[in-house]
Structures are given as structure tokens and as C-alpha cells.
Design a protein around this motif. Sequence first.
Motif, PDB file in Angstrom:
ATOM      1  N   ARG A  20       0.833  -1.201   0.000  1.00 52.31           N
ATOM      2  CA  ARG A  20       0.000   0.000   0.000  1.00 52.31           C
ATOM      3  C   ARG A  20       0.866   1.248   0.000  1.00 52.31           C
ATOM      4  O   ARG A  20       1.996   1.236   0.472  1.00 52.31           O
ATOM      5  CB  ARG A  20      -0.890  -0.013   1.245  1.00 52.31           C
ATOM      6  N   ALA A  21       0.343   2.339  -0.556  1.00 54.79           N
ATOM      7  CA  ALA A  21       1.054   3.623  -0.590  1.00 54.79           C
ATOM      8  C   ALA A  21       0.144   4.706  -0.024  1.00 54.79           C
ATOM      9  O   ALA A  21      -1.040   4.776  -0.357  1.00 54.79           O
ATOM     10  CB  ALA A  21       1.466   3.985  -2.009  1.00 54.79           C
ATOM     11  N   ARG A  78      -0.332   0.706  -5.801  1.00 57.01           N
ATOM     12  CA  ARG A  78      -0.264   0.641  -4.343  1.00 57.01           C
ATOM     13  C   ARG A  78      -1.210   1.640  -3.696  1.00 57.01           C
ATOM     14  O   ARG A  78      -1.786   1.376  -2.641  1.00 57.01           O
ATOM     15  CB  ARG A  78       1.178   0.867  -3.864  1.00 57.01           C
ATOM     16  N   ARG A  79      -1.413   2.803  -4.336  1.00 53.35           N
ATOM     17  CA  ARG A  79      -2.367   3.797  -3.809  1.00 53.35           C
ATOM     18  C   ARG A  79      -3.791   3.233  -3.863  1.00 53.35           C
ATOM     19  O   ARG A  79      -4.578   3.404  -2.939  1.00 53.35           O
ATOM     20  CB  ARG A  79      -2.266   5.096  -4.620  1.00 53.35           C
ATOM     21  N   LEU A  80      -4.130   2.565  -4.969  1.00 45.66           N
ATOM     22  CA  LEU A  80      -5.443   1.928  -5.064  1.00 45.66           C
ATOM     23  C   LEU A  80      -5.577   0.825  -4.025  1.00 45.66           C
ATOM     24  O   LEU A  80      -6.654   0.653  -3.433  1.00 45.66           O
ATOM     25  CB  LEU A  80      -5.667   1.375  -6.474  1.00 45.66           C
ATOM     26  N   HIS A  81      -4.505   0.091  -3.772  1.00 48.13           N
ATOM     27  CA  HIS A  81      -4.551  -0.937  -2.737  1.00 48.13           C
ATOM     28  C   HIS A  81      -4.851  -0.325  -1.370  1.00 48.13           C
ATOM     29  O   HIS A  81      -5.553  -0.925  -0.558  1.00 48.13           O
ATOM     30  CB  HIS A  81      -3.221  -1.676  -2.655  1.00 48.13           C
ATOM     31  N   ASP A  82      -4.328   0.874  -1.114  1.00 45.44           N
ATOM     32  CA  ASP A  82      -4.568   1.531   0.171  1.00 45.44           C
ATOM     33  C   ASP A  82      -6.043   1.860   0.355  1.00 45.44           C
ATOM     34  O   ASP A  82      -6.533   1.904   1.475  1.00 45.44           O
ATOM     35  CB  ASP A  82      -3.716   2.793   0.293  1.00 45.44           C
ATOM     36  N   THR A  83      -6.751   2.079  -0.743  1.00 45.28           N
ATOM     37  CA  THR A  83      -8.196   2.347  -0.666  1.00 45.28           C
ATOM     38  C   THR A  83      -8.999   1.065  -0.834  1.00 45.28           C
ATOM     39  O   THR A  83     -10.203   1.119  -1.084  1.00 45.28           O
ATOM     40  CB  THR A  83      -8.623   3.381  -1.732  1.00 45.28           C
ATOM     41  N   ASP A  84      -8.332  -0.085  -0.722  1.00 47.22           N
ATOM     42  CA  ASP A  84      -8.934  -1.422  -0.810  1.00 47.22           C
ATOM     43  C   ASP A  84      -9.536  -1.702  -2.186  1.00 47.22           C
ATOM     44  O   ASP A  84     -10.592  -2.322  -2.317  1.00 47.22           O
ATOM     45  CB  ASP A  84      -9.976  -1.638   0.297  1.00 47.22           C
ATOM     46  N   ARG A  85      -8.843  -1.226  -3.216  1.00 45.15           N
ATOM     47  CA  ARG A  85      -9.246  -1.507  -4.597  1.00 45.15           C
ATOM     48  C   ARG A  85      -8.107  -2.216  -5.310  1.00 45.15           C
ATOM     49  O   ARG A  85      -6.940  -1.972  -5.032  1.00 45.15           O
ATOM     50  CB  ARG A  85      -9.577  -0.214  -5.347  1.00 45.15           C
ATOM     51  N   THR A  86      -8.454  -3.040  -6.248  1.00 46.13           N
ATOM     52  CA  THR A  86      -7.443  -3.738  -7.030  1.00 46.13           C
ATOM     53  C   THR A  86      -6.795  -2.780  -8.031  1.00 46.13           C
ATOM     54  O   THR A  86      -7.395  -1.777  -8.430  1.00 46.13           O
ATOM     55  CB  THR A  86      -8.073  -4.939  -7.755  1.00 46.13           C
ATOM     56  N   PRO A 115      -5.143  -2.927   8.704  1.00 47.97           N
ATOM     57  CA  PRO A 115      -4.801  -3.790   7.570  1.00 47.97           C
ATOM     58  C   PRO A 115      -6.011  -4.062   6.676  1.00 47.97           C
ATOM     59  O   PRO A 115      -7.143  -4.061   7.145  1.00 47.97           O
ATOM     60  CB  PRO A 115      -4.300  -5.077   8.229  1.00 47.97           C
ATOM     61  N   ASN A 116      -5.767  -4.252   5.407  1.00 47.00           N
ATOM     62  CA  ASN A 116      -6.795  -4.704   4.482  1.00 47.00           C
ATOM     63  C   ASN A 116      -6.232  -5.881   3.700  1.00 47.00           C
ATOM     64  O   ASN A 116      -5.159  -6.384   4.017  1.00 47.00           O
ATOM     65  CB  ASN A 116      -7.312  -3.562   3.574  1.00 47.00           C
ATOM     66  N   ALA A 120      -0.675  -4.327   5.562  1.00 49.25           N
ATOM     67  CA  ALA A 120      -0.808  -3.447   6.704  1.00 49.25           C
ATOM     68  C   ALA A 120      -0.895  -1.990   6.260  1.00 49.25           C
ATOM     69  O   ALA A 120      -0.442  -1.629   5.173  1.00 49.25           O
ATOM     70  CB  ALA A 120       0.386  -3.628   7.637  1.00 49.25           C
ATOM     71  N   SER A 121      -1.466  -1.178   7.096  1.00 53.77           N
ATOM     72  CA  SER A 121      -1.588   0.249   6.789  1.00 53.77           C
ATOM     73  C   SER A 121      -0.211   0.881   6.720  1.00 53.77           C
ATOM     74  O   SER A 121       0.633   0.662   7.593  1.00 53.77           O
ATOM     75  CB  SER A 121      -2.435   0.937   7.849  1.00 53.77           C
TER      76      SER A 121
END
Length: 124
Positions: A20-21, A78-86, A115-116, A120-121
Motif C-alpha cells: 500500500r502507498a 499501491r495507492r489503489l490498494h490503500d483504498t482497498d481496490r485492485t 490492515p486490508n 498493513a496500513s
Amino acid sequence: MSFIAAIKSVFSQYVGFTGRARRSEYWWFFLFTILVSIVTAALDSALGLNFVDGSSSGLIGTIVSLALLLPGLAVAVRRLHDTDRTGWWLLIALVPIVGAIVLIVFFVQGGTPGPNRFGASPKD
């Protein structure tokens, strides 16, 4: 996260599409690419390296853009991963105008706390 720390973080994960970013990491890198593009355009123009077809890019700008492509894609995923998107949501940019607006909304949203499914966050 400071400007320098964000740039170092992105380049240390040059092709890291996992994890995540934070928002600051993404937007500092975005600003970095804009500034680098301005500098390379000025260099291309000053050195007469613009392409003949009249495009605004030149040889140096093209090389630098290609070098920044993978880290830019990686930090966006990684930014999209931080918002719980693929990361596949990046393909919505192919939809004219609406796609870019949707991505901007996703990129400015806060990350999911804790975490998602992508890790981890980054704030922890």
C-alpha cells in the motif's frame, strides 16, 4: 511524508506492485514527475532535441518518461490498494474524461484504516 522521503520510497519499490502507498507518497511522486517533465521539456527545447513532428516532447523527455513509467504505475497500484481496490481499476483511465475523474477521486480518498487484503496500513 516529505517530498524526498516519498521519492526515495517510490524508487526503492521501483516495480513493487504489492502493498500500500499513502496519499502523500503518491501525490509527491506525481509532483516530482510534473517537475521532471518541465525540466526535460526545457532541456529538449534548449538543445534542439524536439521531434520534427511538432510534438512537445523530445528525446530526453521521452527517455525520462519511459524511465518513470513503471514506478508511476507501481505507486498508483499501491495507492489503489490503500483504498482497498485492485490495481485493475487503473484501466478505467481508458474511458475518456470520466475515467480520469474517477481515478482522481480514488487517489484523494483516505486509505482504509488498519490492515486490508493488500497488507498493513502504511501509516502504522
